[in-house]
Design a protein around this motif. Structure first.
Motif, PDB file in Angstrom:
ATOM      1  N   GLY A   1       3.555   7.132  -7.095  1.00 44.46           N
ATOM      2  CA  GLY A   1       3.460   6.050  -6.114  1.00 44.46           C
ATOM      3  C   GLY A   1       3.172   4.713  -6.771  1.00 44.46           C
TER       4      GLY A   1
ATOM      5  N   GLY B   1       2.512   1.765  -5.141  1.00 42.95           N
ATOM      6  CA  GLY B   1       1.904   0.820  -4.206  1.00 42.95           C
ATOM      7  C   GLY B   1       0.700   0.185  -4.885  1.00 42.95           C
ATOM      8  N   VAL B   2      -0.148  -0.448  -4.091  1.00 39.38           N
ATOM      9  CA  VAL B   2      -1.312  -1.135  -4.655  1.00 39.38           C
ATOM     10  C   VAL B   2      -2.212  -0.153  -5.421  1.00 39.38           C
ATOM     11  CG1 VAL B   2      -3.441  -2.343  -4.016  1.00 39.38           C
ATOM     12  CG2 VAL B   2      -1.302  -2.942  -2.913  1.00 39.38           C
TER      13      VAL B   2
ATOM     14  N   ARG C   1       9.454   6.847  -5.273  1.00 38.25           N
ATOM     15  CA  ARG C   1      10.702   7.315  -4.646  1.00 38.25           C
ATOM     16  C   ARG C   1      11.650   6.177  -4.312  1.00 38.25           C
ATOM     17  NH1 ARG C   1       8.498   8.042   1.563  1.00 38.25           N
ATOM     18  NH2 ARG C   1       7.591   5.988   1.531  1.00 38.25           N
ATOM     19  N   ARG C   2      11.116   4.972  -4.167  1.00 38.53           N
ATOM     20  CA  ARG C   2      11.975   3.858  -3.759  1.00 38.53           C
ATOM     21  C   ARG C   2      12.812   3.372  -4.933  1.00 38.53           C
ATOM     22  NH1 ARG C   2      10.006   1.713   1.239  1.00 38.53           N
ATOM     23  NH2 ARG C   2       7.999   2.646   1.677  1.00 38.53           N
TER      24      ARG C   2
ATOM     25  N   ASP D   1       0.520   8.291  -3.404  1.00 43.46           N
ATOM     26  CA  ASP D   1       1.795   8.264  -2.687  1.00 43.46           C
ATOM     27  C   ASP D   1       1.629   8.022  -1.186  1.00 43.46           C
ATOM     28  OD1 ASP D   1       0.590  10.778  -2.849  1.00 43.46           O
ATOM     29  OD2 ASP D   1       2.459  11.905  -2.818  1.00 43.46           O
ATOM     30  N   GLY D   2       0.583   7.300  -0.838  1.00 38.65           N
ATOM     31  CA  GLY D   2       0.488   6.741   0.506  1.00 38.65           C
ATOM     32  C   GLY D   2       0.143   7.732   1.608  1.00 38.65           C
TER      33      GLY D   2
ATOM     34  N   ILE E   1       3.873  -6.841  12.565  1.00 43.50           N
ATOM     35  CA  ILE E   1       3.290  -7.838  11.670  1.00 43.50           C
ATOM     36  C   ILE E   1       4.377  -8.802  11.202  1.00 43.50           C
ATOM     37  CG2 ILE E   1       1.459  -6.290  10.905  1.00 43.50           C
ATOM     38  CD1 ILE E   1       2.896  -5.744   8.348  1.00 43.50           C
TER      39      ILE E   1
ATOM     40  N   ASP F   1      -4.310   5.307   0.345  1.00 38.45           N
ATOM     41  CA  ASP F   1      -3.974   5.953   1.613  1.00 38.45           C
ATOM     42  C   ASP F   1      -3.768   7.460   1.458  1.00 38.45           C
ATOM     43  OD1 ASP F   1      -4.121   3.550   2.891  1.00 38.45           O
ATOM     44  OD2 ASP F   1      -1.999   3.388   3.391  1.00 38.45           O
ATOM     45  N   ALA F   2      -3.339   7.917   0.315  1.00 38.19           N
ATOM     46  CA  ALA F   2      -3.187   9.364   0.103  1.00 38.19           C
ATOM     47  C   ALA F   2      -4.528  10.064   0.317  1.00 38.19           C
ATOM     48  CB  ALA F   2      -2.669   9.635  -1.310  1.00 38.19           C
TER      49      ALA F   2
ATOM     50  N   PRO G   1      -5.840  -0.296  10.219  1.00 38.24           N
ATOM     51  CA  PRO G   1      -6.088  -1.527   9.448  1.00 38.24           C
ATOM     52  C   PRO G   1      -7.155  -2.447  10.024  1.00 38.24           C
ATOM     53  CG  PRO G   1      -4.102  -1.760  10.743  1.00 38.24           C
ATOM     54  CD  PRO G   1      -4.596  -0.369  10.995  1.00 38.24           C
TER      55      PRO G   1
ATOM     56  N   ALA H   1      -8.095   1.004  -1.775  1.00 39.22           N
ATOM     57  CA  ALA H   1      -7.165   1.522  -2.788  1.00 39.22           C
ATOM     58  C   ALA H   1      -7.496   0.931  -4.162  1.00 39.22           C
ATOM     59  CB  ALA H   1      -5.726   1.205  -2.393  1.00 39.22           C
TER      60      ALA H   1
HETATM   61  C1  FAD Z   1      -1.119  -4.602  10.504  1.00 40.23           C
HETATM   62  C2  FAD Z   1      -1.698  -4.165   9.213  1.00 40.23           C
HETATM   63  C3  FAD Z   1      -2.517  -5.003   8.524  1.00 40.23           C
HETATM   64  C4  FAD Z   1      -3.094  -4.578   7.327  1.00 40.23           C
HETATM   65  N1  FAD Z   1      -3.913  -5.440   6.748  1.00 40.23           N
HETATM   66  C5  FAD Z   1      -4.542  -5.082   5.662  1.00 40.23           C
HETATM   67  C6  FAD Z   1      -5.447  -6.004   5.107  1.00 40.23           C
HETATM   68  O1  FAD Z   1      -5.647  -7.097   5.611  1.00 40.23           O
HETATM   69  N2  FAD Z   1      -6.125  -5.638   4.015  1.00 40.23           N
HETATM   70  C7  FAD Z   1      -5.942  -4.421   3.478  1.00 40.23           C
HETATM   71  O2  FAD Z   1      -6.619  -4.153   2.508  1.00 40.23           O
HETATM   72  N3  FAD Z   1      -5.035  -3.518   3.953  1.00 40.23           N
HETATM   73  C8  FAD Z   1      -4.342  -3.812   5.036  1.00 40.23           C
HETATM   74  N4  FAD Z   1      -3.479  -2.918   5.561  1.00 40.23           N
HETATM   75  C9  FAD Z   1      -3.318  -1.545   4.915  1.00 40.23           C
HETATM   76  C10 FAD Z   1      -2.512  -1.472   3.576  1.00 40.23           C
HETATM   77  O3  FAD Z   1      -1.186  -1.892   3.804  1.00 40.23           O
HETATM   78  C11 FAD Z   1      -2.512  -0.049   2.912  1.00 40.23           C
HETATM   79  O4  FAD Z   1      -3.613   0.652   3.346  1.00 40.23           O
HETATM   80  C12 FAD Z   1      -2.588  -0.129   1.371  1.00 40.23           C
HETATM   81  O5  FAD Z   1      -1.454  -0.822   0.942  1.00 40.23           O
HETATM   82  C13 FAD Z   1      -2.670   1.277   0.651  1.00 40.23           C
HETATM   83  O6  FAD Z   1      -1.970   1.325  -0.589  1.00 40.23           O
HETATM   84  P1  FAD Z   1      -1.487   2.678  -1.306  1.00 40.23           P
HETATM   85  O7  FAD Z   1      -1.092   2.291  -2.694  1.00 40.23           O
HETATM   86  O8  FAD Z   1      -2.482   3.760  -1.146  1.00 40.23           O
HETATM   87  O9  FAD Z   1      -0.205   3.203  -0.503  1.00 40.23           O
HETATM   88  P2  FAD Z   1       1.227   2.536  -0.312  1.00 40.23           P
HETATM   89  O10 FAD Z   1       1.171   1.066  -0.417  1.00 40.23           O
HETATM   90  O11 FAD Z   1       1.779   3.129   0.926  1.00 40.23           O
HETATM   91  O12 FAD Z   1       2.088   3.072  -1.582  1.00 40.23           O
HETATM   92  C14 FAD Z   1       2.545   4.404  -1.708  1.00 40.23           C
HETATM   93  C15 FAD Z   1       3.751   4.421  -2.633  1.00 40.23           C
HETATM   94  O13 FAD Z   1       4.077   5.790  -2.894  1.00 40.23           O
HETATM   95  C16 FAD Z   1       5.480   5.954  -2.848  1.00 40.23           C
HETATM   96  N5  FAD Z   1       5.757   7.356  -2.517  1.00 40.23           N
HETATM   97  C17 FAD Z   1       5.482   8.005  -1.365  1.00 40.23           C
HETATM   98  N6  FAD Z   1       5.827   9.307  -1.459  1.00 40.23           N
HETATM   99  C18 FAD Z   1       6.324   9.492  -2.702  1.00 40.23           C
HETATM  100  C19 FAD Z   1       6.839  10.614  -3.393  1.00 40.23           C
HETATM  101  N7  FAD Z   1       6.904  11.835  -2.837  1.00 40.23           N
HETATM  102  N8  FAD Z   1       7.275  10.453  -4.671  1.00 40.23           N
HETATM  103  C20 FAD Z   1       7.227   9.228  -5.274  1.00 40.23           C
HETATM  104  N9  FAD Z   1       6.740   8.128  -4.654  1.00 40.23           N
HETATM  105  C21 FAD Z   1       6.284   8.256  -3.391  1.00 40.23           C
HETATM  106  C22 FAD Z   1       5.936   4.952  -1.789  1.00 40.23           C
HETATM  107  O14 FAD Z   1       7.302   4.594  -1.971  1.00 40.23           O
HETATM  108  C23 FAD Z   1       4.986   3.779  -2.025  1.00 40.23           C
HETATM  109  O15 FAD Z   1       5.522   2.834  -2.930  1.00 40.23           O
HETATM  110  C24 FAD Z   1      -2.839  -3.285   6.748  1.00 40.23           C
HETATM  111  C25 FAD Z   1      -1.972  -2.455   7.445  1.00 40.23           C
HETATM  112  C26 FAD Z   1      -1.419  -2.885   8.664  1.00 40.23           C
HETATM  113  C27 FAD Z   1      -0.562  -2.008   9.433  1.00 40.23           C
END
Ligand code: FAD
Length: 367
Positions: free
Chosen positions: A24, A26-27, A48-49, A166-167, A192, A286-287, A293, A302
């Motif tokens: 993943g 993401g952030v 995956r993207r 991976d979210g 949003i 998020d995983a 939010p 994260a």
């Molecule tokens: C309206 C709204 C407002 C928000 N505002 C805020 C805010 O103000 N502040 C804040 O901190 N957060 C906010 N959030 C939440 C935030 O967007 C996420 O919680 C945060 O980005 C978590 O990051 P992550 O890296 O865990 O997951 P993600 O950003 O979801 O990244 C996961 C990555 O894993 C990849 N992936 C998934 N499955 C696989 C797989 N099987 N194989 C390979 N790759 C895979 C995906 O392609 C993706 O790139 C908000 C959300 C919403 C809806």
């Protein structure tokens, strides 16, 4: 795609540094990758993207998450583009003020303000930092980020450490803890977007079962989000907020619905019994603890997870991964799960169907 690409293997590692596969980009995944690479680890990120996922609007970055970015060497990149978030209020749909968001108190306590940063910019800054560290002479080196790689079997990687970043629909989490720990709908969706004008009126406006938020994001623009019942379409959104105070109707009227993003409001339930599994897998972001939010803490938690994991791994070294994972779980699980619970509770409160009662309770809260 399943299993282990050859570049994720153990060959060529020495001393305290080992190999890590981060699932993943993401952030959470990118921040973990930067932290591990700074510790000299050989890191492969798989996503995956087909390319970095650059959609999104703005993240609130709490002072604790700013400190985590400082420790990851990204504090200057953050401050270069972030804007402070101050003077935000909770309002009724007619514009009257219900309460103040506690931003001034946060700033007084931390000695620095809550910041807002564009999501695409933060993702780009993390990718750039990871790439810089991978250049010849950088501490970790290695193949970097492989896009277009969907991981289906995280157990197949021949690496010292597997990071599940991976979210919300995490495959790594389901593989480790089974399908009963799953994202659940909370009955609303968020739309949003970014408006191409600035407003001085920041904060949230709470109505009957729905709310609208506006924050700064960068000069000349306003970040907005609208939480409404699940079935609401983009066409219906303008009608939902038509009679609300300025500039809410104007924001919706002057932004193109083609640029709006629909985001399903879900949270992970039940919470996980651990953020680590099997002596070599760690979950971040998020995983590990997908949350609604409402507290604006998704990216913050994260980042804090990622930095704590990298720090624990650096302290224990390649041969101490089980101990590092225990330390990571002890530092982050309860705290992150408390934030997730708080966010869910606030979601219930903000979308209450009896706003008069809710607003009266809000008026009684200190500050
Ligand atoms: C309206 C709204 C407002 C928000 N505002 C805020 C805010 O103000 N502040 C804040 O901190 N957060 C906010 N959030 C939440 C935030 O967007 C996420 O919680 C945060 O980005 C978590 O990051 P992550 O890296 O865990 O997951 P993600 O950003 O979801 O990244 C996961 C990555 O894993 C990849 N992936 C998934 N499955 C696989 C797989 N099987 N194989 C390979 N790759 C895979 C995906 O392609 C993706 O790139 C908000 C959300 C919403 C809806």
């Amino acid at each position: 795609m399943t299993g282990s690409p050859s570049h994720a293997g153990k060959a060529g590692t020495a001393g305290k540094a080992g190999t890590a596969v981060v699932v993943g980009a993401g952030v959470g995944g990118l921040a973990a990758a930067v932290g591990l690479r700074r510790a000299g680890w050989h890191v492969t990120v798989l996503d995956r993207r087909p390319e970095p996922e650059r959609y999104g609007t703005a993240f609130g970055i709490h002072p604790t998450a700013q400190s985590a970015l400082d420790r990851l060497g990204l504090g200057d990149a953050l401050r270069e583009r972030a804007v402070p978030y101050r003077s935000a209020r909770i309002r009724r749909p007619d514009g009257s003020v219900l309460a103040a968001l506690p931003l001034e108190r946060i700033e007084r306590r931390a000695g620095r303000p809550e910041l807002l940063i564009s999501r695409p910019y933060l993702i780009d800054a993390l990718v750039a930092a990871f790439d810089r560290l991978g250049r010849p002479g950088g501490p970790g080196g290695g193949p970097g980020i492989a896009f277009g790689q969907r991981v289906t079997d995280p157990g197949a990687f021949d690496a010292d450490l597997v990071v599940g970043a991976d979210g919300i629909n995490s495959t790594v989490r389901t593989t480790c803890f089974g399908p009963s720990h799953a994202p659940r709908h909370v009955g609303t969706v968020a739309w949003i977007g970014i408006a191409d004008f600035e407003t001085e009126l920041h904060g949230e406006t709470w109505g009957d079962g729905r709310f609208f938020g506006m924050t700064p994001v960068e000069p000349g623009r306003t970040n907005w989000y609208a939480t409404v019942p699940e079935a609401t379409t983009a066409d219906e959104l303008r009608g939902f907020f038509g009679g609300w105070h300025d500039p809410i109707p104007r924001i919706l009227a002057e932004t193109d619905p083609a640029g709006w993003i629909r985001y399903e409001m879900r949270h992970l339930h039940p919470a996980l019994p651990a953020f680590v599994h099997g002596g070599r897998v760690a979950l971040v972001g998020d995983a590990a603890h997908a949350m609604t939010p409402n507290l604006g803490q998704g990216a913050c938690t994260a980042l804090l997870d990622a930095e704590a994991l990298a720090r624990a791994v650096a302290a224990h070294g390649r041969t101490g991964i089980p101990a590092a994972l225990r330390a990571y779980d002890a530092e982050r699980r309860r705290t992150a799960q408390r934030v997730a619970f708080g966010s869910r509770t606030l979601h219930r409160f903000a979308t209450a169907r009896r706003p008069a009662l809710r607003d009266a309770v809000l008026g009684l809260l200190p500050g």
